[in-house]
Write a protein that holds these residues in place. Structure first.
Motif, short mmCIF file in Angstrom:
data_model
loop_
_atom_site.label_atom_id
_atom_site.label_comp_id
_atom_site.label_asym_id
_atom_site.label_seq_id
_atom_site.Cartn_x
_atom_site.Cartn_y
_atom_site.Cartn_z
N HIS A 36 0.81 -1.20 0.00
CA HIS A 36 0.00 0.00 0.00
C HIS A 36 0.85 1.26 0.00
O HIS A 36 1.80 1.37 0.78
N GLN A 37 0.48 2.20 -0.84
CA GLN A 37 1.07 3.54 -0.81
C GLN A 37 0.14 4.54 -0.14
O GLN A 37 0.60 5.56 0.38
N ALA A 67 -4.59 1.80 -2.32
CA ALA A 67 -3.90 1.76 -3.61
C ALA A 67 -2.41 1.55 -3.36
O ALA A 67 -1.88 1.94 -2.32
N GLY A 68 -1.75 0.93 -4.32
CA GLY A 68 -0.33 0.69 -4.17
C GLY A 68 0.27 -0.05 -5.34
O GLY A 68 -0.22 0.03 -6.47
N ARG A 85 0.65 -0.74 -10.91
CA ARG A 85 -0.04 0.17 -9.98
C ARG A 85 -1.52 -0.20 -9.96
O ARG A 85 -2.17 -0.26 -11.00
N ALA A 87 -5.45 -0.37 -7.48
CA ALA A 87 -6.28 0.05 -6.34
C ALA A 87 -7.42 -0.95 -6.20
O ALA A 87 -7.70 -1.73 -7.12
N SER A 115 -2.98 9.12 -9.50
CA SER A 115 -2.00 8.76 -8.48
C SER A 115 -2.60 7.80 -7.46
O SER A 115 -3.82 7.66 -7.34
N ALA A 116 -1.72 7.16 -6.69
CA ALA A 116 -2.19 6.25 -5.64
C ALA A 116 -3.02 7.01 -4.61
O ALA A 116 -4.04 6.51 -4.13
#
Length: 323
Positions: A36-37, A67-68, A85, A87, A115-116
């Protein structure tokens, strides 16, 4: 490598959270491991924490979206590879951790423009907006819509998406600062202040008729006001109870011909076909700028502070947890 996981010991207040280190197991058949980010928070998490929507057993891990990066791929998975990438959102609950194994069919690849952090803050809310605007009531050009908490995480997406469909949006907000935000999202009219006469203002703005559909995540006594703000043969939709449980109300409030719908995005997402349809629609909307603003970010270990802010109503937009 060891990672962090947030356990909820039992239903209750923020003191029930416990941080622990754990080692992520290799992914099983049909699974991927995601590092995960960013982890999204929703008022649904508060309901899970308090036991309003109880978990099957305790201790438990809550959290419905994140998300990550794909870190590992299990047997039988061909659509993902390490480094992708992604989610996900919806069931099964359990996103409050730094790494997680999840069924590959529930992961959605992210385009470069998303984006994440944007995905983690907007996926579940975007899916909810899609369900509300296109599946529950087909909002289109000329539809008059009432959206409560129009500057909030879900509200901001609903306002933007409804306006993209050429609907007329009436939003409610608690302060002039949040009114400015909701106006920037495209709301046509705003009703400001917790003590505002919502029904009277809606009737004034709609020439005495009422809106076609009202989306109410506030609960408490607000739902009755929402029903009374809807035109004959329109619809009121209850999607949460941030202000408390909804009291009993007489069915006569639905005359003449009004509909009342009580939805669950989690129930919707239990069907994998419906889930992927809504998730892909939400990601597509994100690419066009239909996103939730990020109101605050907290470290994963500071999850208790994030829940405090979420319940306070101070933050406009979504609150993220960063592992």
């Amino acid at each position: 490598m060891t990672d962090q996981i947030i356990w909820l010991n039992a239903p209750g207040d923020i003191t029930q959270f416990r941080v622990e280190h754990h080692r992520c197991e290799p992914p099983g058949d049909g699974e991927i491991t995601i590092r995960h980010q960013a982890i999204g928070t929703n008022f649904l998490d508060v309901y899970h924490r308090k036991g309003i929507y109880p978990m099957p057993s305790y201790p438990a891990v809550i959290g419905a979206e994140a998300a990550g990066i794909v870190e590992d791929v299990g047997p039988g998975v061909s659509v993902f590879q390490k480094g992708d990438r992604v989610a996900y959102a919806g069931p099964p609950i359990g996103a409050y951790r730094s790494t997680r194994n999840i069924a590959a069919e529930r992961a959605i690849k992210l385009p470069g423009a998303v984006s994440a952090k944007t995905a983690a803050s907007s996926l579940l809310k975007g899916m909810t907006a899609y369900m509300l605007l296109k599946k529950t009531y087909n909002v289109g050009a000329g539809t008059q819509v009432l959206i409560h908490a129009a500057a909030g995480g879900l509200g901001s997406i609903l306002v933007r998406w409804a306006r993209s469909l050429d609907a007329t949006v009436i939003g409610t907000v608690g302060s002039s600062e949040k009114a400015a935000l909701a106006a920037s999202y495209g709301a046509d009219h705003l009703i400001v202040g917790r003590g505002a006469d919502i029904v009277a203002e809606v009737k004034r703005l709609t020439n005495g008729l009422g809106v076609d559909v009202a989306y109410d995540g506030i609960g408490g006594d607000t739902l009755l006001k929402s029903i009374r703000s809807v035109r004959p043969f329109g619809m009121a939709v209850t999607i949460g109870q941030a202000a408390g449980a909804i009291p009993p109300m007489p069915v006569g409030e639905l005359r003449p011909g009004k509909a009342l719908c009580h939805l669950s995005i989690m129930a919707w997402c239990a069907d994998i076909g419906q889930y992927r349809e809504a998730a892909l629609a939400a990601v597509g909307a994100m690419e066009t700028g239909i996103v939730s603003q990020i109101g605050a970010e907290y470290r994963l270990v500071d999850v208790a502070k994030a829940h405090e802010e979420m319940e306070s109503g101070r933050s406009a937009g979504s609150i993220l947890l960063i592992p």
